[in-house]
Design a protein around this motif. Structure first.
Motif, PDB file in Angstrom:
ATOM      1  N   THR A  39       0.571  -1.173   0.043  1.00 34.49           N
ATOM      2  CA  THR A  39      -0.079   0.282   0.327  1.00 34.49           C
ATOM      3  C   THR A  39       0.538   0.975  -0.035  1.00 34.49           C
ATOM      4  OG1 THR A  39      -1.776  -1.084   1.779  1.00 34.49           O
ATOM      5  CG2 THR A  39      -1.734   1.217   1.397  1.00 34.49           C
ATOM      6  N   ALA A  41       0.746   5.784  -0.916  1.00 32.44           N
ATOM      7  CA  ALA A  41      -0.855   7.306  -1.179  1.00 32.44           C
ATOM      8  C   ALA A  41      -0.988   7.612  -1.990  1.00 32.44           C
ATOM      9  CB  ALA A  41      -0.840   7.973   0.431  1.00 32.44           C
ATOM     10  N   ASP A 140      -7.335   3.819  -7.869  1.00 26.24           N
ATOM     11  CA  ASP A 140      -7.103   3.043  -6.095  1.00 26.24           C
ATOM     12  C   ASP A 140      -6.343   1.992  -6.001  1.00 26.24           C
ATOM     13  OD1 ASP A 140      -9.665   4.369  -5.538  1.00 26.24           O
ATOM     14  OD2 ASP A 140     -11.014   3.470  -5.720  1.00 26.24           O
ATOM     15  N   GLN A 141      -5.594   1.598  -7.853  1.00 27.73           N
ATOM     16  CA  GLN A 141      -4.624   0.224  -7.334  1.00 27.73           C
ATOM     17  C   GLN A 141      -4.053   0.230  -8.752  1.00 27.73           C
ATOM     18  OE1 GLN A 141      -6.949  -3.493  -6.418  1.00 27.73           O
ATOM     19  NE2 GLN A 141      -7.250  -3.348  -8.418  1.00 27.73           N
ATOM     20  N   THR A 177      -1.960  -0.741  -2.888  1.00 31.49           N
ATOM     21  CA  THR A 177      -3.509  -0.377  -3.132  1.00 31.49           C
ATOM     22  C   THR A 177      -2.444   0.750  -3.040  1.00 31.49           C
ATOM     23  OG1 THR A 177      -4.432  -2.225  -2.545  1.00 31.49           O
ATOM     24  CG2 THR A 177      -5.204   0.082  -1.385  1.00 31.49           C
ATOM     25  N   THR A 179      -4.252   4.315  -1.108  1.00 35.60           N
ATOM     26  CA  THR A 179      -5.470   5.017  -0.704  1.00 35.60           C
ATOM     27  C   THR A 179      -5.363   6.262  -0.690  1.00 35.60           C
ATOM     28  OG1 THR A 179      -3.709   5.213   1.304  1.00 35.60           O
ATOM     29  CG2 THR A 179      -4.023   3.043   1.608  1.00 35.60           C
ATOM     30  N   ASP A 182      -3.763   9.412   3.744  1.00 36.89           N
ATOM     31  CA  ASP A 182      -2.969   8.930   4.806  1.00 36.89           C
ATOM     32  C   ASP A 182      -3.270   9.068   6.865  1.00 36.89           C
ATOM     33  OD1 ASP A 182      -0.267   8.230   5.963  1.00 36.89           O
ATOM     34  OD2 ASP A 182      -0.948  10.031   6.988  1.00 36.89           O
ATOM     35  N   SER A 195       0.916   3.386   5.382  1.00 32.78           N
ATOM     36  CA  SER A 195       0.111   3.104   4.213  1.00 32.78           C
ATOM     37  C   SER A 195       0.329   4.496   3.197  1.00 32.78           C
ATOM     38  CB  SER A 195      -1.408   3.492   5.101  1.00 32.78           C
ATOM     39  OG  SER A 195      -1.381   4.803   5.566  1.00 32.78           O
TER      40      SER A 195
END
Length: 250
Positions: A39, A41, A140-141, A177, A179, A182, A195
């Motif tokens: 993951t 950001a 998103d990914q 992924t 995000t 944060d 993340s």
């Protein structure tokens, strides 16, 4: 053959098969090509992605690894870390939609990285580190389709994308992924948390280590479960033996 011996054989067989199945499942979980950390950001800058490639063949070595980077949501400023024994070839592609950044408009991005010359033998894995300048903020990914070539000519295509609610495909592509923000700073930009993106090159390997630790814990849990099943099988056999002896004494 006496009933007691038959019971012992059946119990032992069940325990062995169950343990083998659990351990095989644990091994399969580590056979996939993965990206670490899992993951980042959205829009993260100045980070590192690590592509972990394990060798899943008993009689062949991995001799070539091709990682394809998406160009519809491009990763900007890609740099490849030199890897001892391996030669990296980087392919760039002209973008259909240029990306505007603070440093200007980007019209090209890396679309493929191919490593050759080295060997990943049975029971081993290799980490390939790729630094980036900026991740996209409009998805998103990211899916990194990968081809893994073995010394016997076999090619494993890690290109299948998992669908929500469905089982994991047989040959899943590594997925990163992205995000929305944060958890600590509330920002979708760079941060020092796991993340978010790494503000320095040292933070990304730390996150990768955490992911590996989690995977190791899962494997140990599966192994312990298999051993417990084996012990239960032996206990059942012992109970059957004691019961048989009791019946004969009566």
């Amino acid at each position: 053959m006496s009933p007691i011996r038959t019971t012992l054989r059946r119990a032992g067989l069940v325990a062995a098969l169950t343990t083998a199945g659990v351990l095989a499942a644990a091994g399969a979980a580590f056979a996939h090509v993965t990206v670490h950390p899992e993951t980042y950001a959205k829009g993260a800058t100045d980070g590192v992605l690590t592509f972990r490639v394990p060798n899943e063949e008993d009689t062949a070595s991995t001799t070539k690894v091709q990682v394809f980077l998406p160009t519809d949501h491009p990763v900007l400023g890609v740099l490849v870390t030199p890897q001892e024994g391996w030669t990296a070839q980087v392919t760039t592609t002209k973008l259909k939609t240029p990306v505007k950044t603070d440093d200007g408009t980007i019209t090209e991005a890396v679309s493929e990285i191919t490593w050759t010359g080295g060997r990943i033998r049975h029971g081993q894995y290799q980490d390939f580190n790729v630094a980036f300048g900026q991740l996209p903020d409009d998805t998103d990914q990211l899916s990194f389709k990968t081809l893994q070539t073995y010394s016997d000519g076999n090619v494993v295509r890690w290109i299948e994308e998992a669908k929500k609610g469905a089982e994991e495909p047989e040959n899943p592509a590594p997925v990163l992924t992205l995000t929305a923000e944060d958890a600590e700073t509330g920002s979708g930009g760079t941060s020092d948390s796991a993340s978010g993106s790494a503000s320095s090159s040292s933070s990304a390997p730390a996150v990768a280590a955490d992911s590996t630790s989690s995977s190791d814990s899962t494997a140990r849990g599966l192994g312990i479960a298999g051993l417990v099943v084996g012990v239960l099988g032996l206990a059942a056999a012992g109970y059957a033996l004691a019961r048989g002896r009791g019946a004969r004494s009566e």
